[in-house]
Design a protein around this motif. Structure first.
Motif, PDB file in Angstrom:
ATOM      1  N   ASP A 106      46.809  41.951  44.776  1.00 15.54           N
ATOM      2  CA  ASP A 106      47.948  40.532  45.083  1.00 15.54           C
ATOM      3  C   ASP A 106      47.498  39.683  45.561  1.00 15.54           C
ATOM      4  OD1 ASP A 106      48.422  40.876  48.432  1.00 15.54           O
ATOM      5  OD2 ASP A 106      47.887  42.925  47.637  1.00 15.54           O
ATOM      6  N   GLY A 107      48.732  38.649  45.284  1.00 14.21           N
ATOM      7  CA  GLY A 107      48.553  37.348  45.729  1.00 14.21           C
ATOM      8  C   GLY A 107      48.485  37.008  47.253  1.00 14.21           C
ATOM      9  N   LEU A 157      46.155  32.255  39.500  1.00 13.89           N
ATOM     10  CA  LEU A 157      47.220  33.505  39.164  1.00 13.89           C
ATOM     11  C   LEU A 157      48.132  33.874  38.722  1.00 13.89           C
ATOM     12  CD1 LEU A 157      46.844  34.634  42.989  1.00 13.89           C
ATOM     13  CD2 LEU A 157      46.131  36.003  41.559  1.00 13.89           C
ATOM     14  N   PRO A 158      49.418  32.026  38.053  1.00 12.85           N
ATOM     15  CA  PRO A 158      49.863  32.511  37.125  1.00 12.85           C
ATOM     16  C   PRO A 158      49.773  32.832  35.677  1.00 12.85           C
ATOM     17  CG  PRO A 158      50.283  30.809  39.141  1.00 12.85           C
ATOM     18  CD  PRO A 158      48.339  31.084  39.146  1.00 12.85           C
ATOM     19  N   ARG A 160      49.286  36.416  35.577  1.00 15.71           N
ATOM     20  CA  ARG A 160      50.296  37.303  35.222  1.00 15.71           C
ATOM     21  C   ARG A 160      51.229  36.934  34.790  1.00 15.71           C
ATOM     22  NH1 ARG A 160      47.945  39.295  39.780  1.00 15.71           N
ATOM     23  NH2 ARG A 160      47.647  39.563  41.445  1.00 15.71           N
ATOM     24  N   GLU A 161      51.161  35.842  33.688  1.00 15.15           N
ATOM     25  CA  GLU A 161      51.960  35.461  32.632  1.00 15.15           C
ATOM     26  C   GLU A 161      51.079  36.372  31.198  1.00 15.15           C
ATOM     27  OE1 GLU A 161      53.323  32.156  33.300  1.00 15.15           O
ATOM     28  OE2 GLU A 161      53.927  32.211  35.452  1.00 15.15           O
ATOM     29  N   ALA A 190      43.799  42.174  38.119  1.00 16.28           N
ATOM     30  CA  ALA A 190      45.099  41.842  38.331  1.00 16.28           C
ATOM     31  C   ALA A 190      46.243  43.150  39.506  1.00 16.28           C
ATOM     32  CB  ALA A 190      45.425  42.520  36.965  1.00 16.28           C
ATOM     33  N   PRO A 192      47.840  37.509  30.813  1.00 21.29           N
ATOM     34  CA  PRO A 192      46.363  37.947  31.337  1.00 21.29           C
ATOM     35  C   PRO A 192      45.223  37.894  29.964  1.00 21.29           C
ATOM     36  CG  PRO A 192      47.897  39.783  31.587  1.00 21.29           C
ATOM     37  CD  PRO A 192      48.311  38.703  30.947  1.00 21.29           C
TER      38      PRO A 192
END
Length: 272
Positions: free
Chosen positions: A46-47, A18-19, A22-23, A43, A25
């Motif tokens: 949600d987490g 996930l990180p 988000r950072e 994406a 893609p």
């Protein structure tokens, strides 16, 4: 690779992927070969949802493992809990966990997991072989009591000597496998000597599945009973004394471990 594999990977390891999603893609898009629309779909979850799905997926996999290889799971839970937890939380399984055949795939993946202790993995293979035999419909039909059985029964004792002169095959209710630890040891799976053993599994209609430890020579003899060799040819192939091997085969035919291979019919004439 594609969107399905990407979702499965994020669900398996949300804390890791996930990180990155988000950072950066673009990296995830490149890893899985996603289109822009597929990346947006990945994406867009949600987490918290990914974390919930990861817990649900891990719980289902744990159930699948407990069905297929229950004693192996108990051994891991008691003595190697970190290994089982690492598998459940980091391994990607792209198949549908609601698919019944997912039980076998989940077990196979666990047994191939690089952190699995070798002896425990060996016992797991032994358990999985039993599960596969118990869930084999052909094996079930093969051990159905006569006269309901559709497969031909083993020849009566008077015909045993004649039977081993014909092409022989293992009963569908039998499996023979080799393991690198003594999975038949009374203390298994807690303690198993490192020793190559050959095991014969036999399914019965009205009794628990039986497991016999057999000698390497017997195992080789049985592997030669593949429907292409007579009992005499199998004895020669296994490099065993012929009289001893034929006597053993007669006993195996009498208890329906080995059968006369069914004739292949071609244009109305049997080919044997």
């Amino acid at each position: 690779m594609g969107l399905r594999e990407a979702f499965a990977s994020v669900i398996a390891s949300p804390g890791t992927l996930l990180p990155v999603l988000r950072e950066d893609p673009g990296r995830v898009q490149g890893w899985f070969g996603l289109s822009d629309a597929e990346l947006a779909a990945l994406a867009g979850v949600d987490g918290d949802s990914y974390s919930f799905m990861a817990e649900e997926s891990g719980a289902k996999r744990r159930i699948h493992l407990s069905v297929g290889i229950p004693r192996t799971v108990s051994e891991l839970t008691e003595h190697h809990p970190d290994v089982l937890e690492a598998f459940l939380t980091t391994t990607t399984l792209a198949e549908d966990p609601d698919d019944p055949t997912g039980i076998v795939r989940a077990c196979e993946r666990l047994l191939e997991f690089d952190r699995m202790p070798a002896a425990t993995a060996d016992f797991g293979r032994f358990e999985l072989d039993q599960y596969l035999l118990l869930n084999d419909s052909v094996a079930a039909e093969a051990c159905r009591p006569a006269p309901a059985a559709q497969l031909p029964p083993a020849p009566p004792p008077a015909q045993l000597a004649h039977a081993v002169e014909q092409q022989l095959v293992l009963s569908p209710a039998v499996r023979v496998a080799t393991y690198e630890h003594d999975v038949t040891d009374p203390e298994a799976p807690v303690r198993m000597p490192r020793e190559v053993v050959t095991v014969l599994l036999q399914r019965a209609w009205d009794a628990p599945l039986r497991a016999y430890r057999i000698g390497a020579g017997t195992g080789l003899l049985l592997s030669c009973c593949d429907g292409t060799r007579t009992g005499r040819e199998a004895a020669r192939e296994a490099d065993l004394p012929e009289a001893e091997a034929l006597e053993l085969l007669e006993r195996l035919v009498s208890v329906d471990i080995v059968r006369v291979a069914p004739a292949i019919v071609h244009q109305g004439r049997p080919i044997v």
